[in-house]
Design an enzyme around this catalytic site. Structure first.
Site, short mmCIF file in Angstrom:
data_model
loop_
_atom_site.label_atom_id
_atom_site.label_comp_id
_atom_site.label_asym_id
_atom_site.label_seq_id
_atom_site.Cartn_x
_atom_site.Cartn_y
_atom_site.Cartn_z
N GLU A 142 0.77 -1.14 0.31
CA GLU A 142 0.00 0.03 -0.17
C GLU A 142 0.91 1.30 -0.02
OE1 GLU A 142 -3.21 -0.66 2.88
OE2 GLU A 142 -4.15 -1.89 1.46
C1 HEC Z 1 -3.08 1.12 -1.89
C2 HEC Z 1 -4.72 1.14 -1.49
C3 HEC Z 1 -4.87 1.80 -0.13
C4 HEC Z 1 -4.44 2.71 0.48
C5 HEC Z 1 -3.14 3.67 0.26
C6 HEC Z 1 -5.16 2.79 1.82
N1 HEC Z 1 -5.98 1.61 1.79
FE1 HEC Z 1 -7.45 1.44 3.09
N2 HEC Z 1 -8.04 -0.34 2.41
C7 HEC Z 1 -7.67 -0.74 1.17
C8 HEC Z 1 -8.06 -1.87 1.15
C9 HEC Z 1 -7.78 -2.94 -0.30
C10 HEC Z 1 -8.84 -2.57 2.14
C11 HEC Z 1 -9.53 -3.67 2.40
C12 HEC Z 1 -8.26 -4.66 2.98
C13 HEC Z 1 -8.96 -5.89 3.75
O1 HEC Z 1 -10.16 -5.96 3.95
O2 HEC Z 1 -8.21 -6.91 3.81
C14 HEC Z 1 -8.84 -1.27 3.06
C15 HEC Z 1 -9.62 -0.90 4.17
C16 HEC Z 1 -9.73 -0.14 4.83
C17 HEC Z 1 -10.59 0.33 5.99
C18 HEC Z 1 -11.92 -0.56 6.42
C19 HEC Z 1 -13.02 -0.48 6.09
C20 HEC Z 1 -14.09 -1.41 6.39
O3 HEC Z 1 -15.44 -1.27 5.85
O4 HEC Z 1 -13.67 -2.47 6.86
C21 HEC Z 1 -10.46 1.48 6.45
C22 HEC Z 1 -11.24 2.31 7.68
C23 HEC Z 1 -9.38 2.09 5.60
N3 HEC Z 1 -8.81 1.44 4.64
C24 HEC Z 1 -8.88 3.35 5.63
C25 HEC Z 1 -7.55 3.85 5.33
C26 HEC Z 1 -6.80 4.65 5.70
C27 HEC Z 1 -7.08 5.51 7.05
C28 HEC Z 1 -5.80 4.95 5.01
C29 HEC Z 1 -4.67 5.84 5.30
C30 HEC Z 1 -3.68 5.74 6.27
C31 HEC Z 1 -5.84 3.81 4.01
N4 HEC Z 1 -7.02 3.16 4.01
C32 HEC Z 1 -5.12 4.01 2.81
C33 HEC Z 1 -6.77 -0.10 0.31
C34 HEC Z 1 -6.06 1.08 0.81
#
Ligand code: HEC
Ligand code: HEC
Length: 338
Positions: A142
């Protein structure tokens, strides 16, 4: 909330008392069906919990961090890259490319209305938003930073951040920490609520839903979707098996990767294919669907759900009505977050 509902009920009786005979019959019929639906809906669903104030030093810091690209290995990825606020907290891709262009295996869920979920991630492996926020920055595909110390060093280098952390955590001597970084982002995410026509409906404004949407809502309840999609988010509050009645799920989604959800973490047979039953708020805006983004159309996602989860086959008309109902779950993008 219950009080508001009772009040609406009393009001409708009041109006009923004032109408003349011919209006009476018509309004009586209409309002009785509406009132029943309203009462049933309030049994299973509720208004969004009160969001955080977006204008505190803490939530303003969280907002800046959410958009911060310097906290990634290539200096170009922020939370907003994969969860863009301007498009309902999702990138609308099946899976998202990270800092070196390689993609993960799961679909990016929306950050909107995530503040009241029972747990975070598709497999619920993170207990809350602050814990979750620590993941992406250090995740090798990520944002790809090496350690908490790296994150702190980048932030400490900035006079602006030093000042904002001090204001957000006034009682702390050294406020610029990885823990506080995560707390601030989580508090900002706590502002991302999108109340919609459906909330107004729940409060008694029955005409916020048109006839087709009301029929869709009834179908959603009667078909049994409410076994797993209830509460303020219509989901987000329990873990369930994908393919409960008819499985395995990949026979229906065509998924190439057999992601076993919670089972991949615990190794237990009883946890295989268990995923978080996702919130359906803003669902028409957050395609593609399911944990791997394998299904592009909402109609198809609904058809698959009815069959895999409930063993039911819905016809096109029923599916269209549910889609119409889902449109009442689309709220406004919170302006303060843009
Ligand atoms: C490269 C893409 C990427 C980046 C950058 C990223 N995310 Fe995500 N995020 C994802 C993915 C893919 C998932 C689901 C992963 C899983 O469920 O295993 C996720 C899951 C989440 C969830 C869970 C939501 C739920 O309904 O379960 C949250 C909240 C979240 N991210 C917040 C953030 C925050 C805050 C940041 C920055 C610090 C961030 N993400 C950076 C791709 C990203
Ligand atoms: C037994 C529990 C259960 C029932 C019943 C159920 N669902 Fe689901 N639903 C889930 C789970 C679990 C997922 C996540 C599956 C995955 O992606 O791994 C899901 C996902 C969805 C999605 C995709 C959400 C997204 O963000 O990708 C939609 C849309 C949906 N359900 C609608 C419905 C409808 C409509 C019904 C009734 C016909 C229904 N569900 C019945 C558990 C259930």
């Amino acid at each position: 909330m219950k009080n508001v509902f009772l009040f609406a009920l009393m009001l409708s009786f009041l109006f009923y008392g004032c109408t003349n005979q011919s209006q009476k019959t018509e309004q009586n019929q209409l309002s009785e069906a509406d009132m029943q639906l309203l009462e049933t809906a309030n049994r299973y669903f509720s208004l969004l919990p009160e969001p955080n104030d977006p204008n505190t030093p803490l939530t303003l810091l969280g907002k800046k961090l959410y958009y911060e690209e310097s906290l990634s290995a290539n200096g170009q990825i922020s939370c907003n890259t994969c969860h863009p606020i301007s498009t309902y907290g999702v990138d609308n891709l099946p899976t998202s490319p990270g800092h070196d262009g390689s993609v993960g295996t799961r679909n990016s869920p929306t950050t909107f209305n995530a503040y009241f979920h029972v747990a975070q991630f598709w497999d619920g492996r993170s207990p809350d938003l602050a814990d979750q926020a620590k993941g992406p920055v250090l995740n090798p595909i990520e944002m790809g930073l090496q350690s908490a110390t790296d994150v702190e060093a980048i932030l400490k280098n900035s006079p602006e951040y030093s000042k904002m952390f001090k204001e957000a955590f006034p009682d702390e001597e050294n406020p610029v920490t990885f823990d506080n970084f995560a707390i601030a982002i989580a508090e900002f995410e706590g502002t991302l609520a999108t109340p919609a026509a459906f909330d107004a409906f729940l409060e008694g404004a029955v005409n916020e839903l048109d006839t087709e949407q009301k029929e869709g809502l009834s179908l959603f309840i009667e078909t049994g979707c409410i076994a797993c999609h209830i509460g303020p988010g219509l989901g987000g509050n329990m873990m369930q098996r994908f393919g409960l009645v008819h499985g395995p799920y990949w026979d229906f989604t065509g998924s190439e990767l057999k992601d076993r959800g919670v089972g991949d973490i615990t190794g237990k047979d009883s946890d295989l294919d268990i995923f978080k039953s996702p919130s359906l708020r803003n669902i028409e805006m957050t395609a593609p669907y399911f944990h791997d983004g394998s299904i592009e159309s909402l109609e198809e996602a609904i058809r698959i759900m009815a069959f895999t989860q409930l063993g039911k086959e819905l016809n096109e008309d029923q599916i269209n009505k549910m889609v119409a109902f889902f449109r009442s779950l689309t709220g406004k993008i919170p302006e303060h977050a843009l």
